[in-house]
Write a protein that holds these residues in place. Structure first.
Motif, PDB file in Angstrom:
ATOM      1  N   SER A  34       0.818  -1.209   0.000  1.00  0.00           N
ATOM      2  CA  SER A  34       0.000   0.000   0.000  1.00  0.00           C
ATOM      3  C   SER A  34       0.850   1.255   0.000  1.00  0.00           C
ATOM      4  O   SER A  34       1.997   1.246   0.447  1.00  0.00           O
ATOM      5  CB  SER A  34      -0.886  -0.012   1.259  1.00  0.00           C
ATOM      6  OG  SER A  34      -1.680   1.151   1.317  1.00  0.00           O
ATOM      7  N   LEU A  48     -14.760   6.099   2.189  1.00  0.00           N
ATOM      8  CA  LEU A  48     -14.700   7.146   1.168  1.00  0.00           C
ATOM      9  C   LEU A  48     -16.085   7.718   0.896  1.00  0.00           C
ATOM     10  O   LEU A  48     -16.208   8.802   0.340  1.00  0.00           O
ATOM     11  CB  LEU A  48     -14.107   6.587  -0.126  1.00  0.00           C
ATOM     12  CG  LEU A  48     -12.685   6.051  -0.029  1.00  0.00           C
ATOM     13  CD1 LEU A  48     -12.226   5.504  -1.374  1.00  0.00           C
ATOM     14  CD2 LEU A  48     -11.729   7.115   0.473  1.00  0.00           C
ATOM     15  N   LYS A 102      -8.671  -2.746   1.913  1.00  0.00           N
ATOM     16  CA  LYS A 102      -8.758  -1.315   1.628  1.00  0.00           C
ATOM     17  C   LYS A 102      -7.374  -0.700   1.490  1.00  0.00           C
ATOM     18  O   LYS A 102      -7.223   0.352   0.879  1.00  0.00           O
ATOM     19  CB  LYS A 102      -9.572  -0.594   2.702  1.00  0.00           C
ATOM     20  CG  LYS A 102     -11.057  -0.846   2.565  1.00  0.00           C
ATOM     21  CD  LYS A 102     -11.863   0.026   3.506  1.00  0.00           C
ATOM     22  CE  LYS A 102     -13.354  -0.229   3.297  1.00  0.00           C
ATOM     23  NZ  LYS A 102     -14.173   0.639   4.147  1.00  0.00           N
ATOM     24  N   GLU A 105      -7.080  -0.676  -2.035  1.00  0.00           N
ATOM     25  CA  GLU A 105      -8.168   0.034  -2.697  1.00  0.00           C
ATOM     26  C   GLU A 105      -7.960   1.550  -2.665  1.00  0.00           C
ATOM     27  O   GLU A 105      -8.361   2.258  -3.579  1.00  0.00           O
ATOM     28  CB  GLU A 105      -9.480  -0.333  -1.990  1.00  0.00           C
ATOM     29  CG  GLU A 105     -10.735   0.046  -2.715  1.00  0.00           C
ATOM     30  CD  GLU A 105     -11.990  -0.496  -2.037  1.00  0.00           C
ATOM     31  OE1 GLU A 105     -13.049   0.095  -2.282  1.00  0.00           O
ATOM     32  OE2 GLU A 105     -11.928  -1.480  -1.286  1.00  0.00           O
ATOM     33  N   TYR A 106      -7.334   2.059  -1.612  1.00  0.00           N
ATOM     34  CA  TYR A 106      -7.168   3.494  -1.407  1.00  0.00           C
ATOM     35  C   TYR A 106      -5.795   3.974  -1.865  1.00  0.00           C
ATOM     36  O   TYR A 106      -4.803   3.258  -1.753  1.00  0.00           O
ATOM     37  CB  TYR A 106      -7.260   3.834   0.080  1.00  0.00           C
ATOM     38  CG  TYR A 106      -8.604   3.676   0.738  1.00  0.00           C
ATOM     39  CD1 TYR A 106      -9.707   3.123   0.098  1.00  0.00           C
ATOM     40  CD2 TYR A 106      -8.762   4.068   2.055  1.00  0.00           C
ATOM     41  CE1 TYR A 106     -10.921   2.983   0.743  1.00  0.00           C
ATOM     42  CE2 TYR A 106      -9.980   3.928   2.716  1.00  0.00           C
ATOM     43  CZ  TYR A 106     -11.058   3.387   2.054  1.00  0.00           C
ATOM     44  OH  TYR A 106     -12.247   3.255   2.695  1.00  0.00           O
ATOM     45  N   ALA A 114      -7.574  10.423   1.284  1.00  0.00           N
ATOM     46  CA  ALA A 114      -7.773   9.084   0.736  1.00  0.00           C
ATOM     47  C   ALA A 114      -8.821   9.129  -0.362  1.00  0.00           C
ATOM     48  O   ALA A 114      -9.877   9.738  -0.194  1.00  0.00           O
ATOM     49  CB  ALA A 114      -8.198   8.130   1.836  1.00  0.00           C
ATOM     50  N   GLN A 116     -10.289   6.563  -3.933  1.00  0.00           N
ATOM     51  CA  GLN A 116     -10.228   5.243  -4.551  1.00  0.00           C
ATOM     52  C   GLN A 116      -9.196   5.252  -5.675  1.00  0.00           C
ATOM     53  O   GLN A 116      -9.232   6.121  -6.552  1.00  0.00           O
ATOM     54  CB  GLN A 116     -11.600   4.851  -5.096  1.00  0.00           C
ATOM     55  CG  GLN A 116     -11.651   3.443  -5.637  1.00  0.00           C
ATOM     56  CD  GLN A 116     -13.022   3.118  -6.189  1.00  0.00           C
ATOM     57  OE1 GLN A 116     -13.558   3.845  -7.020  1.00  0.00           O
ATOM     58  NE2 GLN A 116     -13.584   2.026  -5.718  1.00  0.00           N
ATOM     59  N   HIS A 125     -12.500  -4.321  -1.592  1.00  0.00           N
ATOM     60  CA  HIS A 125     -11.652  -4.826  -0.517  1.00  0.00           C
ATOM     61  C   HIS A 125     -11.965  -6.238  -0.012  1.00  0.00           C
ATOM     62  O   HIS A 125     -11.046  -6.912   0.438  1.00  0.00           O
ATOM     63  CB  HIS A 125     -11.601  -3.833   0.644  1.00  0.00           C
ATOM     64  CG  HIS A 125     -12.903  -3.573   1.294  1.00  0.00           C
ATOM     65  ND1 HIS A 125     -13.842  -2.706   0.770  1.00  0.00           N
ATOM     66  CD2 HIS A 125     -13.432  -4.054   2.433  1.00  0.00           C
ATOM     67  CE1 HIS A 125     -14.887  -2.674   1.560  1.00  0.00           C
ATOM     68  NE2 HIS A 125     -14.665  -3.477   2.581  1.00  0.00           N
TER      69      HIS A 125
END
Length: 182
Positions: A34, A48, A102, A105-106, A114, A116, A125
Protein backbone atom coordinates in the motif's frame (compact mmCIF):
# COMPACT_ATOMS: atom_id res chain seq x y z
CA UNK A 1 8.26 -2.13 8.50
CA UNK A 2 5.69 -0.81 10.92
CA UNK A 3 4.86 -2.81 13.98
CA UNK A 4 1.34 -4.07 13.31
CA UNK A 5 1.02 -4.99 16.99
CA UNK A 6 1.18 -1.26 17.80
CA UNK A 7 -1.51 -0.61 15.19
CA UNK A 8 -3.52 -3.65 16.31
CA UNK A 9 -3.05 -4.45 20.04
CA UNK A 10 -6.13 -6.70 19.63
CA UNK A 11 -3.90 -9.20 17.82
CA UNK A 12 -2.88 -10.33 21.30
CA UNK A 13 -6.46 -11.49 21.94
CA UNK A 14 -5.93 -14.32 19.42
CA UNK A 15 -4.84 -17.30 21.49
CA UNK A 16 -3.75 -19.50 18.57
CA UNK A 17 -0.19 -18.34 17.95
CA UNK A 18 -0.14 -19.46 14.32
CA UNK A 19 -3.39 -17.65 13.50
CA UNK A 20 -2.17 -14.55 15.35
CA UNK A 21 1.00 -14.51 13.25
CA UNK A 22 -0.89 -15.16 9.99
CA UNK A 23 -3.22 -12.27 10.82
CA UNK A 24 -0.28 -9.95 11.60
CA UNK A 25 1.57 -11.04 8.44
CA UNK A 26 -1.51 -10.22 6.35
CA UNK A 27 -1.48 -6.67 7.70
CA UNK A 28 2.26 -6.43 7.13
CA UNK A 29 1.81 -7.55 3.52
CA UNK A 30 -1.07 -5.13 3.00
CA UNK A 31 0.98 -2.22 4.33
CA UNK A 32 3.96 -3.28 2.21
CA UNK A 33 1.81 -3.22 -0.96
CA UNK A 34 0.00 0.00 0.00
CA UNK A 35 0.89 3.66 -0.31
CA UNK A 36 -0.76 4.10 3.11
CA UNK A 37 1.09 3.99 6.41
CA UNK A 38 -0.15 3.28 9.91
CA UNK A 39 -0.18 7.04 10.53
CA UNK A 40 -2.37 7.52 7.45
CA UNK A 41 -4.82 4.92 8.77
CA UNK A 42 -5.09 6.86 12.03
CA UNK A 43 -6.12 10.05 10.18
CA UNK A 44 -7.99 9.14 6.98
CA UNK A 45 -11.77 8.66 7.16
CA UNK A 46 -12.89 5.07 7.55
CA UNK A 47 -15.01 5.24 4.42
CA UNK A 48 -14.70 7.15 1.17
CA UNK A 49 -18.49 7.45 1.02
CA UNK A 50 -18.58 10.13 3.71
CA UNK A 51 -15.97 12.41 2.17
CA UNK A 52 -12.86 13.95 3.72
CA UNK A 53 -14.82 15.86 6.42
CA UNK A 54 -15.57 12.71 8.43
CA UNK A 55 -13.57 12.76 11.66
CA UNK A 56 -13.79 9.02 12.42
CA UNK A 57 -10.54 7.49 11.25
CA UNK A 58 -10.03 4.17 9.54
CA UNK A 59 -8.42 2.74 12.68
CA UNK A 60 -11.11 4.16 15.00
CA UNK A 61 -13.77 2.38 12.97
CA UNK A 62 -11.83 -0.85 12.50
CA UNK A 63 -10.88 -1.20 16.15
CA UNK A 64 -14.49 -0.43 17.16
CA UNK A 65 -15.69 -3.25 14.87
CA UNK A 66 -13.28 -5.69 16.53
CA UNK A 67 -14.35 -4.67 20.03
CA UNK A 68 -18.08 -4.73 19.24
CA UNK A 69 -17.88 -8.13 17.51
CA UNK A 70 -15.82 -9.49 20.42
CA UNK A 71 -18.27 -8.25 23.07
CA UNK A 72 -21.26 -9.50 21.05
CA UNK A 73 -19.63 -12.91 20.71
CA UNK A 74 -19.11 -13.09 24.47
CA UNK A 75 -22.83 -12.45 24.98
CA UNK A 76 -23.78 -15.04 22.36
CA UNK A 77 -21.63 -17.59 24.20
CA UNK A 78 -23.08 -16.55 27.58
CA UNK A 79 -26.72 -16.78 26.56
CA UNK A 80 -26.70 -19.54 23.94
CA UNK A 81 -23.76 -21.63 25.17
CA UNK A 82 -23.17 -24.65 22.91
CA UNK A 83 -26.39 -24.06 20.95
CA UNK A 84 -24.57 -21.35 19.00
CA UNK A 85 -20.82 -21.90 19.32
CA UNK A 86 -18.43 -19.08 18.43
CA UNK A 87 -14.75 -19.57 17.66
CA UNK A 88 -13.33 -16.44 19.27
CA UNK A 89 -9.94 -16.65 17.53
CA UNK A 90 -11.60 -16.92 14.11
CA UNK A 91 -13.94 -14.03 14.95
CA UNK A 92 -11.13 -11.74 16.18
CA UNK A 93 -8.87 -12.54 13.24
CA UNK A 94 -11.72 -12.01 10.77
CA UNK A 95 -12.72 -8.72 12.37
CA UNK A 96 -9.11 -7.46 12.28
CA UNK A 97 -8.73 -8.53 8.64
CA UNK A 98 -12.15 -7.51 7.29
CA UNK A 99 -10.91 -4.27 5.74
CA UNK A 100 -7.24 -5.11 5.12
CA UNK A 101 -8.00 -5.05 1.38
CA UNK A 102 -8.76 -1.31 1.63
CA UNK A 103 -5.00 -0.84 1.88
CA UNK A 104 -4.91 -1.73 -1.83
CA UNK A 105 -8.17 0.03 -2.70
CA UNK A 106 -7.17 3.49 -1.41
CA UNK A 107 -4.51 5.94 -2.57
CA UNK A 108 -3.75 9.49 -1.42
CA UNK A 109 -4.46 12.50 -3.61
CA UNK A 110 -2.20 15.55 -3.89
CA UNK A 111 -3.71 16.93 -0.64
CA UNK A 112 -3.16 13.71 1.31
CA UNK A 113 -6.84 12.73 1.23
CA UNK A 114 -7.77 9.08 0.74
CA UNK A 115 -9.43 8.38 -2.61
CA UNK A 116 -10.23 5.24 -4.55
CA UNK A 117 -7.29 4.16 -6.69
CA UNK A 118 -7.40 2.34 -10.00
CA UNK A 119 -7.02 -1.03 -8.23
CA UNK A 120 -10.07 -0.22 -6.11
CA UNK A 121 -12.13 0.59 -9.19
CA UNK A 122 -11.81 -3.04 -10.30
CA UNK A 123 -11.57 -5.00 -7.04
CA UNK A 124 -13.37 -4.19 -3.82
CA UNK A 125 -11.65 -4.83 -0.52
CA UNK A 126 -13.38 -8.14 0.33
CA UNK A 127 -11.69 -9.68 -2.73
CA UNK A 128 -8.26 -8.14 -2.26
CA UNK A 129 -8.45 -8.85 1.48
CA UNK A 130 -9.01 -12.57 0.87
CA UNK A 131 -6.14 -12.59 -1.61
CA UNK A 132 -3.76 -11.01 0.93
CA UNK A 133 -4.94 -13.36 3.68
CA UNK A 134 -4.61 -16.51 1.58
CA UNK A 135 -1.07 -15.47 0.62
CA UNK A 136 -0.26 -15.45 4.35
CA UNK A 137 -1.85 -18.85 5.04
CA UNK A 138 -4.97 -17.55 6.81
CA UNK A 139 -7.48 -20.43 7.08
CA UNK A 140 -10.70 -20.49 5.03
CA UNK A 141 -13.01 -19.86 8.00
CA UNK A 142 -11.31 -16.47 8.52
CA UNK A 143 -11.17 -15.72 4.77
CA UNK A 144 -14.92 -16.38 4.75
CA UNK A 145 -15.40 -13.49 7.21
CA UNK A 146 -13.31 -11.16 5.05
CA UNK A 147 -15.25 -12.18 1.94
CA UNK A 148 -18.70 -11.89 3.51
CA UNK A 149 -18.43 -8.90 5.85
CA UNK A 150 -19.70 -6.44 3.22
CA UNK A 151 -22.61 -6.54 0.79
CA UNK A 152 -20.94 -9.27 -1.26
CA UNK A 153 -21.72 -11.62 1.60
CA UNK A 154 -25.46 -11.20 1.15
CA UNK A 155 -25.30 -13.81 -1.60
CA UNK A 156 -23.92 -16.66 0.55
CA UNK A 157 -24.59 -18.38 3.85
CA UNK A 158 -22.57 -16.70 6.59
CA UNK A 159 -21.09 -18.44 9.62
CA UNK A 160 -21.98 -17.20 13.09
CA UNK A 161 -18.62 -15.42 13.31
CA UNK A 162 -19.19 -13.78 9.92
CA UNK A 163 -22.64 -12.54 10.98
CA UNK A 164 -21.23 -11.00 14.12
CA UNK A 165 -18.45 -9.18 12.23
CA UNK A 166 -20.83 -8.11 9.44
CA UNK A 167 -23.30 -6.59 11.89
CA UNK A 168 -20.58 -4.94 14.00
CA UNK A 169 -19.24 -3.37 10.80
CA UNK A 170 -22.60 -2.12 9.56
CA UNK A 171 -23.81 -0.86 12.93
CA UNK A 172 -20.71 1.37 13.01
CA UNK A 173 -21.22 2.54 9.41
CA UNK A 174 -24.95 2.90 8.70
CA UNK A 175 -25.60 5.57 11.36
CA UNK A 176 -22.92 7.75 9.71
CA UNK A 177 -24.39 7.05 6.29
CA UNK A 178 -27.85 8.06 7.52
CA UNK A 179 -26.61 11.13 9.40
CA UNK A 180 -24.64 12.34 6.38
CA UNK A 181 -27.40 11.30 3.94
CA UNK A 182 -25.04 9.43 1.65
Amino acid sequence: MENVYELWPELNWIKDEELREQTAKTWELGLEKSVLTGDDLKRIPFTLLCGPGLKVSFMDHKRAVVHIAFEAAKKVKEFFKEELPVNMDVLISGAILADVGKLLEYVLDENGNAVQGSYGKYLRHPFSGVSLAETCGVPPEVCHIIATHAGEGDMVKRTTEAYLVHHADFMTFLPFKERLKI
